[in-house]
Each structure stands twice: as C-alpha cells, then as structure tokens.
Scaffold this active site. Sequence first.
Site, mmCIF file in Angstrom:
data_model
loop_
_atom_site.group_PDB
_atom_site.id
_atom_site.type_symbol
_atom_site.label_atom_id
_atom_site.label_comp_id
_atom_site.label_asym_id
_atom_site.label_seq_id
_atom_site.Cartn_x
_atom_site.Cartn_y
_atom_site.Cartn_z
ATOM 1 N N ASP A 127 5.059 -6.662 -10.986
ATOM 2 C CA ASP A 127 5.223 -5.779 -9.885
ATOM 3 C C ASP A 127 6.244 -6.497 -9.067
ATOM 4 O O ASP A 127 6.174 -7.725 -8.859
ATOM 5 C CB ASP A 127 3.827 -5.481 -9.021
ATOM 6 N N LYS B 234 3.190 3.677 -10.796
ATOM 7 C CA LYS B 234 3.942 2.717 -11.796
ATOM 8 C C LYS B 234 2.974 1.786 -12.165
ATOM 9 O O LYS B 234 3.063 1.303 -13.526
ATOM 10 C CB LYS B 234 5.001 1.670 -10.902
ATOM 11 N N THR C 158 10.406 -0.897 -6.175
ATOM 12 C CA THR C 158 10.827 0.025 -5.179
ATOM 13 C C THR C 158 12.171 -0.312 -4.676
ATOM 14 O O THR C 158 12.697 0.839 -4.103
ATOM 15 C CB THR C 158 9.961 -0.112 -3.986
ATOM 16 N N ARG D 110 -1.564 7.870 -4.539
ATOM 17 C CA ARG D 110 -2.416 6.732 -3.968
ATOM 18 C C ARG D 110 -2.994 7.264 -2.772
ATOM 19 O O ARG D 110 -3.997 6.891 -2.345
ATOM 20 C CB ARG D 110 -1.435 5.477 -4.005
#
Length: 344
Positions: free
Chosen positions: A124, A79, A173, A232
């Site tokens: 974020d 993201k 999330t 990641r």
Amino acid sequence: MNSYIKSGLSDEVFDNNVLSSTKHEEEIQLENKLRPQELGDYIGQEKIKENLKIYIEAAKKRKEPLDHILLYGPPGLGKTTLSHIIANEMGANIKLTSGPAISRTADMASILSNLSDGDVLFIDEIHRLNKNIEEILYPAMEDFVLDFVIGKGPSAKSMRLNIAHFTLIGATTKVGNLSNPLRDRFGVIERLEFYSNSELQKIIKRSAKILEVEITNKACEILSNRCRQTPRIANRLLKRIRDFADLLNNGVIDEKLVDMALLKLQVDKVGLDNNDIMYLKVLRDKFNGGPVGVDTLAAALSEDTSTIEDVIEPFLMQTGFVARTIRGRVLTELGYKHIENLKG
C-alpha cells in the site's frame, strides 16, 4: 497480586484498556466480514473486474503467477479489498505491507526472500518507497532475483539470489509520484473510479445484511447520496448509524433516523464533513476564492499537504466545488452556492 495492581494501575483503567483492545479487534473482524472474498461478490468497477477475470483465468491455465498489478485512485474505493480478492481467486497467500513501513533495503530484501511461489505481495502507498528500495524491486519484478553487493571497495562482489515467482500488487493514490522505471514494470495498471449511487446502494444493503440491521430503501438511498461515492465511507457511516438505530429505533434504519444520525455526525446533504466545509470556507474567506497553492491552504487549515490532496480534495473536485488550475485551487460557482446554502 496481579501485575496491573503492582504497577499502580486501577482495576478501572485496566478494564478500560482491555475493553478498548477488544473493541479494536472486533472492528478489525467486522471490517474483514464486510470485505467481499470473490470477484462475483465485489460490487462496482465492472471494467476492472472483467479484465481481472480474464487475466486470472489465463494465469491459472498457464500455471503461472499473475502479472504485477498497479491499482490507483482516491482512498476508500477498494484497492486493498480487490488485492485480497485477487489472491483468493488465484488460491495464493497474500503478504501485506506499505511503502512507509519499508525504511531499509534490508527490509525489502527480507520480505522478498521469504515469499513462496505464487504468493501475492501487496504494498500500500507504494509511491512512498524510496529510490534505493525501488531499485531492489526492479530485478525482483522482472527476473525474480535479488542483486546485492558483498564487501566494499576493490574486493566487493556482486551476488544474485533467486527468489520465488510472486505477484506484486501496488496501491497508490498518487500514481504520478511513482518513478517511470517502477511504473513500467507493472503489467496491469488499473484506475478505480468513484462509485455510482446504485452501486453504493447495493453495497449498503449487502453490508446491512451482514451487520444484521434492517434498512429501508429510502434510508439506503439517502445514505448512498451522502457517502462521497466511496464504499469505505458508506460502511463507516452505516456502522455508526446502526448504533443510533439500536438505541433509538429498535434496530431499524429508516429515513427519519438516517437524517438525524447524519446530522449528529455532521455530514451534510452531499456528504461533506467539517473538514470539507472548513476547506471551502477558508478558500472563500481567506483567499477570496483563490487561486491559492495547496501548501498555503494546508498551512491555513493546519493540515498536512498529503491529507489535503489525498483525502479532502478528490471529492470536492469530483463534485465541481473546487477546480485545480496552474495558479492553484479555485472555488467554483457551485462551491460558493453550497457554502451559502449551509446553515450557521
């Protein structure tokens, strides 16, 4: 005399602090190096890329900022990387912050008033903004203005301040935790999915090339199967395996070395780590396989509930080891079999 000696710190402690700081900076630089800069270099999420390419080209043709974008999905799927790419493709500056970092309405107002036309503001964990801060965003997103009140009581006055035309990119999330008014103000809402093994192999090979480490096709395949379908984690494991390769195998990551390194890193055959295994075993041994509520599980594991929901559970549910029911979490037959097949 140097200040660190005056303060009673030894040369060794000072040098270690310097090395630690330098290592941290090197890790940040390495992360940025591994991060693709253009949509053409971004691997995976094909449908999202196709749509974004159209939105970006249309906005550039109209010479307008891109519409506000909400990206959601499990952590580690790209993201933040995608947000940097969007800004780069638009030729815009990107300003980074997070929901927990904005604690006062004045903080949000300051951020918004300091944006320039075309800037991208990336927030974020946007689901963690409190309601008062959300309300400042509503007119900013819709009309590019800030509404605020000066004074108190009968003499209070409402004021409106024009701000730059910007693009807000929110990442979360937990899209369900966003209020409806905030979610409805995003013109583009996209869910990032877990990656396929073939996509992960391409990412690993690209990262290995940047890291200047040789990795065999078989080793790449093994690693792609054991990184939880998450780029990641693939990059994090690759960097650690590179350490083993540099010291033990002349900088080459082959099948034997990747198996040995992942064993040392306590990553099992499907990518589960100690936290995942502990979760499964607690669910089996303490709660007879469930159902059990997430708060009770978190207490038994001495973990934060958000860590359970955002980090541990998504992949366990993706693999079918755990099911979420109305009554709580349940260990599936696949989950039972996986624990039974583990050694120790």
